[in-house]
Design a protein around this motif. Structure first.
Motif, PDB file in Angstrom:
ATOM      1  N   ILE A  74       9.560  23.414 -56.551  1.00 12.38           N
ATOM      2  CA  ILE A  74      10.207  22.093 -56.532  1.00 12.38           C
ATOM      3  C   ILE A  74      11.623  22.294 -57.060  1.00 12.38           C
ATOM      4  CG2 ILE A  74      10.118  19.702 -57.306  1.00 12.38           C
ATOM      5  CD1 ILE A  74       7.132  21.778 -58.044  1.00 12.38           C
ATOM      6  N   ILE A  75      12.612  21.797 -56.335  1.00 15.31           N
ATOM      7  CA  ILE A  75      14.004  21.982 -56.754  1.00 15.31           C
ATOM      8  C   ILE A  75      14.643  20.623 -57.004  1.00 15.31           C
ATOM      9  CG2 ILE A  75      16.249  22.936 -56.134  1.00 15.31           C
ATOM     10  CD1 ILE A  75      14.880  24.926 -54.353  1.00 15.31           C
ATOM     11  N   SER A  76      15.205  20.465 -58.188  1.00 14.85           N
ATOM     12  CA  SER A  76      15.942  19.235 -58.501  1.00 14.85           C
ATOM     13  C   SER A  76      17.298  19.309 -57.816  1.00 14.85           C
ATOM     14  CB  SER A  76      16.106  19.089 -60.017  1.00 14.85           C
ATOM     15  OG  SER A  76      16.785  17.897 -60.318  1.00 14.85           O
ATOM     16  N   THR A  77      17.306  19.043 -56.532  1.00 14.04           N
ATOM     17  CA  THR A  77      18.485  19.305 -55.690  1.00 14.04           C
ATOM     18  C   THR A  77      19.687  18.453 -56.040  1.00 14.04           C
ATOM     19  OG1 THR A  77      17.251  17.950 -54.116  1.00 14.04           O
ATOM     20  CG2 THR A  77      17.423  20.268 -53.627  1.00 14.04           C
ATOM     21  N   SER A  78      19.472  17.258 -56.555  1.00 14.42           N
ATOM     22  CA  SER A  78      20.630  16.415 -56.876  1.00 14.42           C
ATOM     23  C   SER A  78      21.535  17.085 -57.893  1.00 14.42           C
ATOM     24  CB  SER A  78      20.170  15.051 -57.404  1.00 14.42           C
ATOM     25  OG  SER A  78      19.317  15.223 -58.526  1.00 14.42           O
ATOM     26  N   GLY A  79      20.941  17.794 -58.857  1.00 13.60           N
ATOM     27  CA  GLY A  79      21.736  18.505 -59.851  1.00 13.60           C
ATOM     28  C   GLY A  79      22.545  19.634 -59.254  1.00 13.60           C
ATOM     29  N   PHE A  80      21.970  20.336 -58.277  1.00 16.78           N
ATOM     30  CA  PHE A  80      22.679  21.452 -57.652  1.00 16.78           C
ATOM     31  C   PHE A  80      23.766  20.960 -56.704  1.00 16.78           C
ATOM     32  CE2 PHE A  80      18.711  23.380 -58.941  1.00 16.78           C
ATOM     33  CZ  PHE A  80      19.111  24.610 -59.419  1.00 16.78           C
ATOM     34  N   LEU A  81      23.431  20.004 -55.861  1.00 13.59           N
ATOM     35  CA  LEU A  81      24.371  19.559 -54.828  1.00 13.59           C
ATOM     36  C   LEU A  81      25.595  18.868 -55.409  1.00 13.59           C
ATOM     37  CD1 LEU A  81      21.896  18.254 -52.101  1.00 13.59           C
ATOM     38  CD2 LEU A  81      23.163  20.382 -52.124  1.00 13.59           C
ATOM     39  N   SER A  82      25.503  18.410 -56.657  1.00 14.89           N
ATOM     40  CA  SER A  82      26.655  17.759 -57.286  1.00 14.89           C
ATOM     41  C   SER A  82      27.853  18.681 -57.367  1.00 14.89           C
ATOM     42  CB  SER A  82      26.294  17.276 -58.703  1.00 14.89           C
ATOM     43  OG  SER A  82      25.270  16.317 -58.659  1.00 14.89           O
ATOM     44  N   PHE A  83      27.616  20.013 -57.381  1.00 17.86           N
ATOM     45  CA  PHE A  83      28.714  20.959 -57.540  1.00 17.86           C
ATOM     46  C   PHE A  83      28.749  21.988 -56.403  1.00 17.86           C
ATOM     47  CE2 PHE A  83      28.028  19.227 -61.701  1.00 17.86           C
ATOM     48  CZ  PHE A  83      29.317  18.964 -62.122  1.00 17.86           C
TER      49      PHE A  83
END
Length: 819
Positions: A74-83
Motif C-alpha cells: 500500500i503506497i500513500s501516494t498523495s505524499g509522494f506525488l506532492s513533490f
C-alpha cells in the motif's frame, strides 16, 4: 483443516503522511492489520524533489523490499506525488516492485487500484448547507494551490453549488490560488480577507476556505476588524484541525478521510491477495461537522433540540399516551440508529432499567454508579458525546410518555447523569492531553540524550535505555557493512526483544539488507508489525532502524530517527577528526624527524662536503704551479677543474641557504627595507660597476620581517637583474614601493634585461630550473626558489610580468605586520 495464510503487507509513507488533518492513517493501518491478522512492514522514506534538499535520499529504503516475503504494497501516494512531476516519475521509483500487487492510498493512479478522497461531495454539502439552511448568497471562496487535485475539486464544488441554486459567480469573491501549507496557510487566509475588504470592497456573508489553515487565518482577520462570526459572516474550512475546534466560534469543517482511505486501501489489497475482484477507483469521504462558525450549534445541542422539538409535538398530539420501560427502551434504540449512534443493546437496556429502578426507589445511587461504570469504558470524546444525546433521548421520552415525569427525583437524576457525563468528557480530554504531554516529554528527553552521545557504544546504550522506557517490545539498529560498496549488507549493532538486549557477540551479525534484521530473531508464530526507516544524513547513508510498532510512540519514531541520524553522523565526523588528528600528529613527528635530518645534512654540507672541495682546490693549485716549471702544459685542464670545484661550492652553499629558509627560527622584527637595500647595493657595487649598470631605490616602507632573509631576497633579485642583461645594453634596475595599506604593501623589482617568455613564468620559480646554458649565464637555478620560500615564510606572494628583450618586473606583496 488447512490454516489460513498470514499475509505480510508493506506500507510506504513519507514525512507528510500519515498525519493529515485530525485523523492519523497509522491508526487505520494498525487497526486493520490487526483485524486481518496480517504482518505489517511500514517503510518510511522521504519526499522526492523536496525543496529542502536531501530528504529524497530516504527513499533508498524502498530498494531493499524483499519481494519474496512481502505479499503486497500500500503506497500513500498523495505524499509522494506532492513533490513529483507526475505519475510517470512515481512509477520509475516503484518499477522494481511491480511484481507485487500495489494499491494507491490517497491519489488516483491509472495502473493501480486507488482509494481517493471525495472532496467534491463533502464540499458540496457545506455549500448547500450555507445556502439552504442559513440563507447565504454572497459567499467568498479561498482557493487552494492550482496544482492540487483536491483543491480543484473543492473549487468545482463551490462553482457547481452556486449554479445549482441560481446564484451568479462573482469573480471578485474568489481569491487567486493560495498556499495552504503549515507555514503559509493562515497568512494566506488573512491576506485574502484583507484583499476582499480593502481592495475589492465586496460585501460577503460567508467565507468558505479550501482548508482549515486558510479558514483560521480568515477567521482571525475578520475578528480583528470587529466582524462577528457567525452573526455577520459565516466561516467554514476542511480538515478539522484542533485549532479550529478551539476558536471562540468553533469551525464548521470536514475531517480529512485519511483514516478511511488507509483502511479501505488495506482491505482492497487483502481482497486482491485472496483472489477477489476490486474496482480501480474507490472513493472515501467524511461527514461535515457543523459547529458555531456557520451559525449552527454543536452536535449535542443540535440533536437535543431536535429530539425535544419532535417529542414535544408528539406529546401535544397524544397527551395521555403512556409507555412502559421496555417500550421506552425500544424507542431509544430506534433513535440511536436514526442518529448513527453506535451502542451496545444489552448495556443500554441495563442503563434504562437502572434509570427506572432509581426512579421507583427514589435514589440516584444505583443508576449513577452503573452509568459511571459504563462511561469509564469510553475511549473518545465522541463516545462521551453520544451518551449525552442518549440521555437526552431517555429524558425526553420519559418526560413525554411515562407517569414518572412528576417524580421529584426525575430532574435531579437526569441532571446528575449529565454532570457525570460532562466530567467524563473533560477527563477524557485531560487524559489525551496528559498522554500527549508525556510522550512529548519522553521523546524530548530521548532526543536530548541521543544528541549528547559522543561515541557509538554510548549512543547504543542511550537508545536501548529509552526504547525500554517507551515500552517498545522489539527493535534493531543496523549499519551498512563498509566492506560492501552497494550497501546490500547490514551489520547489527543494537538489538533488543522483550526488554532484554540481544547479545550479538564479539563479531556483529551480518545479513542482507532486505532481511531487515537477522533471521534468528524472527518469530513466524506471532503477528508482527515493524516500522522501518533509513538512517542517513544528507547524501550519506548510514543504516536502518527497525522498531516494533507501538500505538503510543510510533507517531514519534520519525523524530527519533532524525536525531539518531544526525548524532550518528556527528560521531562519524568526530571519529574521522580524531583519526585525522592522529595522522597529523604522526606526520608532524615525521616532519620534526625530517627537519632534524635536514639540519644534520646542512651541517655535513657546510663542513664535511666543503672540506674535500677545499683540498681539491689547494692541491690543484699546487699541481698547476709545479707543471708550469715542466714541459707539460696542463694548465687549461686544471683551470676547468677549478671552475667545476667552485661551481660545486656555490651549489652546496645555495642548497644550504635553501634548506635553511623554512627552518630558520629567527623572530620577525620591525625593519626598514630602505636600510636593507642600501646594504645590498653596497655589497653588489663591484658587480654593478663591472656591468656598467645602475640600481635605483625609491622610498621603501618599514615592516615586520626577518632582516637576514629580506637581505637575501633582494640580493637574489637585484643580482639576477644585473646578470640577465642584454648585450651592449647597460642594466638598469629599479626597486620601488607601488602601494601600502595598514595590512600590506606591494613592491616591484624592475629591470631592462633579456626578459622571460610567458610559457616560462611559472617554471623559473622551481628549484634547479635554468633557461640558459652555463657558458652563457652562470648559476645553479636555486636563487628564485629561495626567494619564493622566503616570501612564503613571510606570508606574502610573488609574481612576475615580463616581455622578451624588454625587461622583467617581479611584483612582491608582503604583510606589514606578521601574526
Amino acid at each position: 483443516m488447512r490454516k489460513k495464510k498470514r499475509f505480510t503487507l508493506a506500507y510506504f509513507s513519507n514525512p507528510i503522511t500519515p498525519f493529515l488533518g485530525k485523523t492519523i492513517s497509522f491508526q487505520a493501518i494498525h487497526d486493520t492489520h490487526v483485524e486481518l491478522d496480517a504482518n505489517l512492514l511500514w517503510y518510511r522514506g522521504g519526499r522526492l524533489n523536496a525543496p529542502e534538499g536531501f530528504e529524497g535520499q530516504g527513499n533508498r529504503i524502498y530498494q531493499f523490499v524483499d519481494t519474496n516475503h512481502v505479499d503486497g504494497i500500500i503506497i500513500s501516494t498523495s505524499g509522494f506525488l506532492s513533490f513529483l512531476k507526475g505519475e510517470e516519475e512515481f512509477e520509475k521509483i516503484i518499477k522494481p516492485l511491480s511484481v507485487l500487487p500495489i494499491v494507491s492510498a490517497g491519489a488516483l493512479m491509472s495502473k493501480f487500484p486507488s482509494v481517493v478522497p471525495d472532496s467534491y461531495i463533502d464540499f458540496t454539502t457545506i455549500m448547500d448547507h450555507l445556502i439552504e439552511v442559513h440563507g447565504k448568497k454572497n459567499i467568498a471562496f479561498l482557493r487552494g494551490p492550482e496544482n492540487s487535485r483536491t483543491a480543484q475539486d473543492r473549487y468545482k464544488a463551490y462553482l457547481d453549488s452556486l449554479k445549482k441554486h441560481n446564484i451568479p459567480v462573482t469573480s471578485e469573491l474568489v481569491s487567486p490560488p493560495l498556499r495552504w501549507n503549515i507555514e503559509d496557510g493562515s497568512t494566506s487566509g488573512r491576506m485574502a480577507v484583507s484583499s476582499f475588504l480593502d481592495e475589492r470592497k465586496n460585501n460577503f456573508d460567508a467565507v468558505v476556505a479550501a482548508n482549515d489553515r486558510m479558514a483560521i487565518g480568515a477567521y482571525h482577520e475578520l475578528e480583528r476588524r470587529g466582524i462577528r462570526i457567525p452573526e455577520d459572516v459565516a466561516v467554514t474550512g476542511y480538515d478539522d484541525y484542533t485549532e479550529g475546534r478551539a476558536l471562540k466560534s468553533p469551525l464548521t469543517t470536514v475531517p480529512h478521510p485519511q483514516y478511511y482511505i488507509a483502511k479501505k486501501a488495506i482491505n482492497l489489497l487483502y481482497d486482491i491477495l485472496t483472489g477477489k475482484a476490486v474496482p480501480m477507483v474507490t472513493e472515501a469521504h467524511s461527514q461535515v461537522i457543523f459547529r458555531r462558525s456557520c451559525g449552527c450549534h454543536s452536535r449535542t445541542v443540535r440533536e437535543t433540540l431536535e429530539i425535544c422539538s419532535d417529542y414535544h409535538s408528539e406529546s401535544e398530539a397524544k397527551p395521555d399516551a403512556q409507555l412502559n420501560p421496555n417500550e421506552i427502551a425500544a424507542m431509544v434504540f430506534a433513535e440511536c440508529r436514526k442518529r448513527s449512534i453506535e451502542f451496545d443493546e444489552p448495556v443500554l437496556s441495563r442503563i434504562i432499567e437502572a434509570f427506572f429502578q432509581s426512579l421507583r426507589e427514589e435514589s440516584c445511587d444505583r443508576f449513577i454508579d452503573y452509568f459511571e461504570g459504563v462511561l469509564a469504558e469510553c475511549t473518545s470524546e465522541k463516545q462521551a458525546e453520544d451518551w449525552s444525546i442518549i440521555l437526552s433521548v431517555i429524558h425526553t421520552l420519559v418526560l413525554t410518555y411515562t407517569p414518572d415525569r412528576n417524580n421529584k427525583f426525575f430532574e435531579g437524576l437526569v441532571h446528575n447523569a449529565l454532570t457525570l457525563q460532562g466530567e467524563i468528557k473533560y477527563r477524557l480530554q485531560f487524559q489525551e492531553l496528559e498522554k500527549r504531554d508525556y510522550v512529548s516529554r519522553i521523546v524530548h528527553n530521548a532526543n536530548q540524550a541521543i544528541a549528547s552521545a559522543f561515541s557509538i557504544p554510548q549512543l547504543l546504550d542511550i537508545l536501548f535505555r529509552y526504547f525500554i522506557k517507551m515500552e517498545i517490545e522489539e527493535g534493531y539498529i543496523s549499519f551498512y557493512d563498509e566492506s560492501v560498496t552497494d550497501q546490500s549488507k547490514l551489520k547489527l549493532v543494537l538489538g533488543f526483544k522483550d526488554g532484554k538486549r540481544i547479545n550479538t557477540g564479539k563479531k556483529p551479525d551480518v545479513f542482507s539488507t532486505e532481511k531487515l534484521f537477522p533471521e534468528c530473531f524472527k518469530d513466524s508464530t506471532r503477528r508482527t508489525g515493524y516500522f522501518i526507516a533509513p538512517l542517513y544524513y544528507h547524501e550519506h547513508h548510514l543504516g536502518i532502524m527497525v522498531l516494533k510498532i507501538s500505538q503510543q510512540y510510533t507517531v514519534a519514531y520519525e523524530a527519533i530517527r532524525s536525531q539518531i541520524s544526525h548524532t550518528l553522523w556527528a560521531i562519524t565526523l568526530l571519529d574521522r577528526h580524531k583519526k585525522t588528528e592522529k595522522e597529523l600528529n604522526t606526520k608532524a613527528a615525521e616532519l620534526i624527524r625530517s627537519n632534524k635530518e635536514l639540519e644534520q645534512f646542512a651541517y655535513i654540507a657546510s663542513h664535511d662536503l666543503q672540506e674535500p672541495l677545499r683540498k681539491i682546490t689547494t692541491f690543484s693549485e699546487r699541481l698547476g704551479m709545479k707543471l708550469q716549471k715542466t714541459e707539460f702544459a696542463y694548465s687549461d685542464d686544471l683551470k676547468r677543474m677549478n671552475r667545476a670545484v667552485v661551481r660545486m661550492q656555490h651549489l652546496i652553499s645555495d642548497l644550504l641557504a635553501y634548506s635553511r629558509v623554512s627552518s630558520n627560527e629567527s623572530k620577525f622584527q620591525l625593519i626598514s627595507l630602505g636600510a636593507v637595500l642600501e646594504d645590498v647595493i653596497s655589497d653588489l657595487e663591484p658587480r654593478i660597476h663591472q656591468a656598467g649598470g645602475h640600481v635605483s631605490v625609491k622610498k621603501m616602507p618599514s615592516l615586520e620581517a626577518d632582516p637576514v632573509q629580506m637581505r637575501q631576497l633582494f640580493q637574489n633579485l637585484v643580482s639576477n637583474a644585473l646578470k640577465f642583461h642584454r648585450p651592449e645594453v647597460p642594466p638598469l634596475v629599479k626597486v620601488s614601493l607601488v602601494s601600502k595599506t595598514d595590512a600590506d604593501c606591494e613592491l616591484v623589482v624592475e629591470d631592462n634585461g633579456i626578459g622571460i617568455a610567458s610559457e616560462y613564468h611559472q617554471r623559473i620559480f622551481r628549484i634547479f630550473e635554468r633557461l640558459h646554458p652555463r657558458d652563457e649565464f652562470e648559476g645553479a637555478g636555486i636563487g628564485l626558489s629561495i626567494c619564493v620560500k622566503i616570501i612564503e615564510r613571510h606570508h606574502g606572494a610573488i609574481r612576475l610580468e615580463s616581455v622578451p628583450d624588454e625587461g622583467t618586473k617581479f611584483i612582491i606583496r608582503l604583510p606589514v605586520k606578521q601574526h
